[in-house]
Design a protein around this motif. Structure first.
Motif, PDB file in Angstrom:
ATOM      1  N   ILE A 125       0.844  -1.203   0.000  1.00  0.00           N
ATOM      2  CA  ILE A 125       0.000   0.000   0.000  1.00  0.00           C
ATOM      3  C   ILE A 125       0.877   1.250   0.000  1.00  0.00           C
ATOM      4  O   ILE A 125       0.665   2.183  -0.794  1.00  0.00           O
ATOM      5  CB  ILE A 125      -0.964  -0.006   1.209  1.00  0.00           C
ATOM      6  CG1 ILE A 125      -2.016  -1.116   1.043  1.00  0.00           C
ATOM      7  CG2 ILE A 125      -1.618   1.355   1.400  1.00  0.00           C
ATOM      8  CD1 ILE A 125      -2.810  -1.422   2.313  1.00  0.00           C
ATOM      9  N   ASN A 126       1.868   1.277   0.858  1.00  0.00           N
ATOM     10  CA  ASN A 126       2.760   2.440   0.948  1.00  0.00           C
ATOM     11  C   ASN A 126       3.605   2.619  -0.304  1.00  0.00           C
ATOM     12  O   ASN A 126       3.845   3.745  -0.739  1.00  0.00           O
ATOM     13  CB  ASN A 126       3.644   2.337   2.191  1.00  0.00           C
ATOM     14  CG  ASN A 126       2.856   2.536   3.467  1.00  0.00           C
ATOM     15  OD1 ASN A 126       1.832   3.223   3.487  1.00  0.00           O
ATOM     16  ND2 ASN A 126       3.310   1.919   4.549  1.00  0.00           N
ATOM     17  N   GLY A 130      -0.635   4.588  -1.596  1.00  0.00           N
ATOM     18  CA  GLY A 130      -1.812   4.546  -0.738  1.00  0.00           C
ATOM     19  C   GLY A 130      -2.812   3.462  -1.061  1.00  0.00           C
ATOM     20  O   GLY A 130      -3.801   3.299  -0.350  1.00  0.00           O
ATOM     21  N   GLU A 131      -2.594   2.702  -2.137  1.00  0.00           N
ATOM     22  CA  GLU A 131      -3.471   1.572  -2.421  1.00  0.00           C
ATOM     23  C   GLU A 131      -2.708   0.531  -3.229  1.00  0.00           C
ATOM     24  O   GLU A 131      -1.839   0.862  -4.018  1.00  0.00           O
ATOM     25  CB  GLU A 131      -4.754   1.976  -3.131  1.00  0.00           C
ATOM     26  CG  GLU A 131      -4.608   2.500  -4.526  1.00  0.00           C
ATOM     27  CD  GLU A 131      -5.943   2.874  -5.143  1.00  0.00           C
ATOM     28  OE1 GLU A 131      -6.134   2.533  -6.317  1.00  0.00           O
ATOM     29  OE2 GLU A 131      -6.777   3.488  -4.471  1.00  0.00           O
ATOM     30  N   ARG A 145      -6.270  -0.671   1.048  1.00  0.00           N
ATOM     31  CA  ARG A 145      -5.897   0.674   1.504  1.00  0.00           C
ATOM     32  C   ARG A 145      -5.806   0.649   3.019  1.00  0.00           C
ATOM     33  O   ARG A 145      -6.284  -0.272   3.668  1.00  0.00           O
ATOM     34  CB  ARG A 145      -6.956   1.702   1.107  1.00  0.00           C
ATOM     35  CG  ARG A 145      -7.113   1.931  -0.363  1.00  0.00           C
ATOM     36  CD  ARG A 145      -8.191   3.006  -0.636  1.00  0.00           C
ATOM     37  NE  ARG A 145      -8.417   3.185  -2.046  1.00  0.00           N
ATOM     38  CZ  ARG A 145      -9.251   2.471  -2.784  1.00  0.00           C
ATOM     39  NH1 ARG A 145      -9.969   1.518  -2.239  1.00  0.00           N
ATOM     40  NH2 ARG A 145      -9.387   2.703  -4.066  1.00  0.00           N
ATOM     41  N   SER A 147      -7.051   2.627   6.450  1.00  0.00           N
ATOM     42  CA  SER A 147      -8.003   3.568   7.021  1.00  0.00           C
ATOM     43  C   SER A 147      -7.636   3.654   8.495  1.00  0.00           C
ATOM     44  O   SER A 147      -7.976   2.764   9.274  1.00  0.00           O
ATOM     45  CB  SER A 147      -9.439   3.062   6.850  1.00  0.00           C
ATOM     46  OG  SER A 147     -10.348   3.962   7.466  1.00  0.00           O
TER      47      SER A 147
END
Length: 185
Positions: A125-126, A130-131, A145, A147
């Motif tokens: 993700i990073n 972000g996804e 992702r 949250s």
């Protein structure tokens, strides 16, 4: 991908979504002079008490042998509560023999080839702004992702499901329990 691999993926995914995994052992335990192996994905799901719907679906789809096999698999396992959120009659319809192909497709949409831990997911993700896109055994994609401090997964229909218990280690992979059922579209 063979139907057996697809079934295994579906079962694995379903198991991962279950919240009851927190009480299960994550590593092998020592008994006497030899170590007892950790349970496989199916044995783990059967022991939680909150994955009865998932286990019944895996049996109806004929995926027990696959998900009990060597893997490794990553399964996002929905709990009974997650399945109960589906429209009334959905599960009863899916487990009918005539709908085995559709059920197998949904279950394998919850499974990924290989062992993907929550740390692996967060890293992906990073690394990808972000996804991260995850390819499932069914051939579809999920989007992961963050949250806050939770991993959330978006399915092909736009449904968002949280991982409520990550990294339940089994002898043939890892299960991430989820609070929803992924729909392939």
């Amino acid at each position: 991908m063979t139907p057996k691999n697809t079934l295994t993926a579906v079962i694995a995914a379903a198991l991962a979504a279950t919240t009851g995994f927190a009480a299960l052992p994550a590593v092998a335990h020592q008994h006497g002079d030899h170590a007892k192996a950790a349970p496989n994905i199916i044995q783990t799901a059967m022991s939680t008490g909150v994955h009865n719907t998932l286990v019944a679906a895996v049996k109806a789809a004929g995926l027990v042998e696959t998900l009990s096999g060597p893997g490794p698999f990553t399964v996002f396992a929905p709990t009974d509560t997650a399945f109960a959120k589906l429209p009334e009659g959905t599960v009863a319809t899916l487990v009918k023999p005539a709908n085995k192909g559709m059920l197998t497709g949904i279950l394998t949409y919850h499974a990924v080839a290989g062992k993907v831990t929550s740390a692996d997911l967060v890293k992906l993700i990073n690394q990808h702004g972000g996804e991260a896109t995850i390819k499932t055994l069914a051939g579809g994609e999920l989007t992961a992702r963050l949250s806050g401090d939770k991993i959330v997964i978006t399915d092909a229909t736009g449904g968002v499901t949280a991982v409520t218990q990550a990294d339940v280690m089994t002898s043939n992979g890892v299960v991430h329990v989820t609070d929803g059922v992924f729909l392939p579209g």
